[in-house]
Design a protein around this motif. Structure first.
Motif, PDB file in Angstrom:
ATOM      1  N   LEU A   1       0.828  -1.208   0.000  1.00  0.00           N
ATOM      2  CA  LEU A   1       0.000   0.000   0.000  1.00  0.00           C
ATOM      3  C   LEU A   1       0.864   1.260   0.000  1.00  0.00           C
ATOM      4  N   ARG A   2       1.982   1.227   0.715  1.00  0.00           N
ATOM      5  CA  ARG A   2       2.899   2.378   0.690  1.00  0.00           C
ATOM      6  C   ARG A   2       3.395   2.629  -0.731  1.00  0.00           C
TER       7      ARG A   2
ATOM      8  N   ILE B   1      -5.259   4.187   6.150  1.00  0.00           N
ATOM      9  CA  ILE B   1      -5.544   2.752   6.113  1.00  0.00           C
ATOM     10  C   ILE B   1      -6.503   2.386   7.242  1.00  0.00           C
ATOM     11  N   ILE B   2      -7.560   1.681   6.881  1.00  0.00           N
ATOM     12  CA  ILE B   2      -8.598   1.263   7.819  1.00  0.00           C
ATOM     13  C   ILE B   2      -8.718  -0.247   7.782  1.00  0.00           C
TER      14      ILE B   2
ATOM     15  N   ILE C   1      -1.538   2.151  10.125  1.00  0.00           N
ATOM     16  CA  ILE C   1      -2.965   1.876  10.307  1.00  0.00           C
ATOM     17  C   ILE C   1      -3.567   2.917  11.238  1.00  0.00           C
ATOM     18  N   ASP C   2      -4.700   3.451  10.837  1.00  0.00           N
ATOM     19  CA  ASP C   2      -5.311   4.564  11.553  1.00  0.00           C
ATOM     20  C   ASP C   2      -6.566   4.173  12.330  1.00  0.00           C
ATOM     21  N   VAL C   3      -7.394   3.296  11.756  1.00  0.00           N
ATOM     22  CA  VAL C   3      -8.682   2.945  12.341  1.00  0.00           C
ATOM     23  C   VAL C   3      -8.862   1.435  12.249  1.00  0.00           C
ATOM     24  N   VAL C   4      -9.403   0.841  13.299  1.00  0.00           N
ATOM     25  CA  VAL C   4      -9.725  -0.588  13.303  1.00  0.00           C
ATOM     26  C   VAL C   4     -11.197  -0.733  13.669  1.00  0.00           C
TER      27      VAL C   4
END
Length: 631
Positions: A306-307, A314-315, A352-355
């Protein structure tokens, strides 16, 4: 003015206008809130015997729902000089989990009606008003499986069709929605459109009937017993993603690991995963041919890819979670969350920002830290469509990273706006599904004298568990019977009991298995209620009584097992009944795989129906001291 706050106000004003127009033009629709199934209002706190991966009673307290709706806020304190908040791109994510095909109304919070597909759709569509161009609807697994009849008897196609109603035009090859006779719209090429507004991952229940059936639900094609409401069945108009389910032989993924969405050209990745323990809680045939990898390792393995695609927002959608009961303040640095998700988040990559989580059927709304101290927003929105997570994000286009994030868990009350105006298309779908299954579902089986509940006392015994275990032992004619609590999905309420209600109690269609075990193996079986378990899995029993001591070490907690008041003989052989899930070692009860002289009996639901029909009416069941706990 804060841009997200402005958009929220705009949505509210738009909703009020639509409500007034609906009332004036006669488009008012009343929800069907008198369904008996699942209407019981829980009044006692959850007992100390432990929880399974279902709702606990406090999840239906109004006070718990109020705590969950308290919005938390996070803002990046390390923004580069010259950052321009006015340029930040807004993103709204509406997240649900563990829907389980729960199309109909009937669940309650504090004696108030909540949920149902039409009410949930009304909430989600209202939340998107004025924000359609930057809003996504996501699901964290178990969208199907263990479903009520209106979904399950139609192979859960109706649950997928419901989500299709929420999809925007970019998920389709045209603008059609469900109209009772929709033809195949060839979704396959449209699921990965970056503007399609829905993404979901799989849960353990997506595997209940095996990988091939799961893929049929996703990609379309008629079931052998179909067609049902749609001919041919089109499948999902949206993508399923999962990083950690691979073909056992080739090692290749069975679903895409992620999808990349775009808002104003800004990329956002959604990565999927399911709990790695899925094989221990699904029948062996359901997971045949696939392997489940470690969740965090699988998710992290796609970050370099992804990078390289210049994705920094990123979720994660993961069907695994935890529980959170209370907190104070608007910003949480660590959260009060317990459960497997805490370790998983701690091992996630800093990108990763949100889970967005599920599986535990409770709520989470907290900021948790990974091993490097990166603060990650973690949410879970109860279950069965009774709530959703309303997540607001802002992305700095200069860095392509998320710089603000906030969330609230909103309960979908049907007696207040927007639940007062259920979604018309969803209501049509539900009505069609219920009409299709009505002849079987509405058949009266018996009359319950009292509510018979699945809730366990501190020892682990439940009235409904006793009734089901008694039914299985009686029908199979064995000394003992053992029933897994996770297979008991709903209560039986006082009054007429229909086939449909009993199906909701036991929806898995597991066969009953008679086998022989020694007395020692029975001790070993009961001790496995704590061995390699994420929480105590207290089996419901018939034909025996036993005592256990919570102060004793795991693996040696069973004090004594009795039959007719006499201790069982460790060397003697006894006949037992279990369902086919347990017989295969499900829920880590591996002793049962050693049983000999196995005989297959009827489906568990058929056994329960036969047993209830043979009882004096009205029938009842109660906790009667089969399981005694010390300490």
């Amino acid at each position: 003015m804060n841009t997200i706050l402005y958009q929220k106000k705009r949505r509210i004003l738009t909703s009020i206008v639509i409500l007034l127009l609906g009332a004036l033009t006669g488009v008012w629709a009343e929800g069907n809130f008198d369904l008996k199934a699942q209407q019981h209002y829980y009044e006692q706190p959850h007992e100390a015997a432990g929880f399974d991966d279902e709702d606990t009673k406090e999840d239906y307290y109004p006070e718990t729902r109020e705590i969950a709706r308290h919005r938390i806020q996070w803002r990046d304190n390390y923004m580069p000089p010259g950052a321009d908040p006015e340029s930040w791109i807004k993103v709204n994510i509406l997240a649900i989990n563990d829907f389980h095909g729960y199309l109909q109304t009937g669940r309650r919070v504090g004696n108030r009606p909540v949920g149902g597909a039409a009410v949930l759709a009304a909430y989600l569509k209202t939340a998107q008003l004025g924000a359609e161009e930057y809003s996504f609807i996501v699901h964290a697994g178990d969208h199907v499986g263990a479903s009520p009849p209106a979904s399950a008897l139609l192979q859960d196609e109706t649950a997928i069709m419901f989500m299709n109603l929420l999809a925007n035009k970019y998920c389709y090859d045209d603008d059609h929605r469900y109209n009772g006779s929709r033809k195949n719209h060839h979704y396959r090429g449209y699921r990965l459109d970056p503007r399609c507004n829905i993404v979901t991952t799989v849960g353990n229940h997506e595997f209940d009937e095996g990988v091939n059936e799961m893929l049929r639900l996703i990609y379309g094609g008629n079931h052998i017993n179909g067609p049902f409401l749609e001919d041919p069945y089109s499948g999902a108009a949206f993508p399923y993603v999962a990083t950690n389910v691979v073909d056992a032989q080739s090692g290749k993924l069975i679903l895409p690991p992620y999808v990349i969405k775009k808002i104003n050209g800004m990329p956002i990745a959604f990565i999927g995963a399911v709990l790695k323990e899925t094989p221990s809680i699904v029948t062996a045939s359901g997971v045949a041919g696939v392997r489940f990898l470690d969740e965090a390792e699988a998710i992290n393995s796609y970050i370099p890819e992804l990078r390289a695609k210049h994705v920094r927002s990123i979720i994660v959608l993961i069907h695994q979670g935890g529980r959170q009961t209370t907190y104070q303040g608007t910003t949480i640095s660590t959260g009060t969350v317990t459960g497997p998700i805490v370790d998983i988040v701690s091992r996630l990559d800093d990108e990763i920002d949100v889970v967005i989580t599920g599986h535990v059927h409770s709520f989470t709304n907290a900021i948790l830290r990974n091993h490097n101290g990166k603060e990650i927003l973690v949410t879970q929105a109860f279950s069965y469509g009774t709530a959703y997570a309303d997540i607001d994000l802002e992305i700095d286009p200069a860095t392509k990273d998320i710089v603000t994030k906030s969330a609230a868990i909103i309960t979908t009350y049907a007696d207040e706006w927007p639940g007062l105006l259920p979604d018309y298309e969803a209501a049509q779908l539900v009505a069609a599904a219920e009409a299709k299954v009505a002849p079987l579902v509405n058949r009266v089986i018996g009359m319950a004298a009292v509510d018979i509940l699945k809730a366990q006392n501190p020892a682990g015994e439940s009235a409904l568990g006793n009734l089901i275990a008694d039914a299985q032992r009686t029908v199979m004619g064995t000394d003992f019977a053992f029933m897994n609590p996770g297979g008991i999905r709903a209560d039986i309420l006082a009054g007429q009991v229909t086939w449909g209600e009993l199906f909701t109690v036991q929806p898995f269609s597991n066969y009953l298995i008679k086998m022989d075990l020694t007395g020692k193996q029975i001790y070993d079986l009961l001790n496995q209620q704590w061995i390699n378990q994420p929480y105590p899995r207290i089996l419901q029993v018939s034909g025996l009584t036993y005592t256990w001591d919570n102060s004793l070490p795991v693996g040696n907690r069973i004090v004594e097992v009795r039959k007719d008041g006499i201790p069982i003989n460790p060397s003697a052989v006894y006949t037992i009944t279990v369902n086919s899930f347990l017989a295969g070692g499900g829920d880590n009860f591996t002793v049962l795989t050693q049983g000999v002289n196995q005989v297959v009996g009827p489906v568990d639901l058929e056994a329960l129906i036969t047993y209830i029909q043979g009882l004096p009416q009205p029938f009842s069941a109660q906790i009667d001291g089969r399981i005694i706990r010390f300490n």
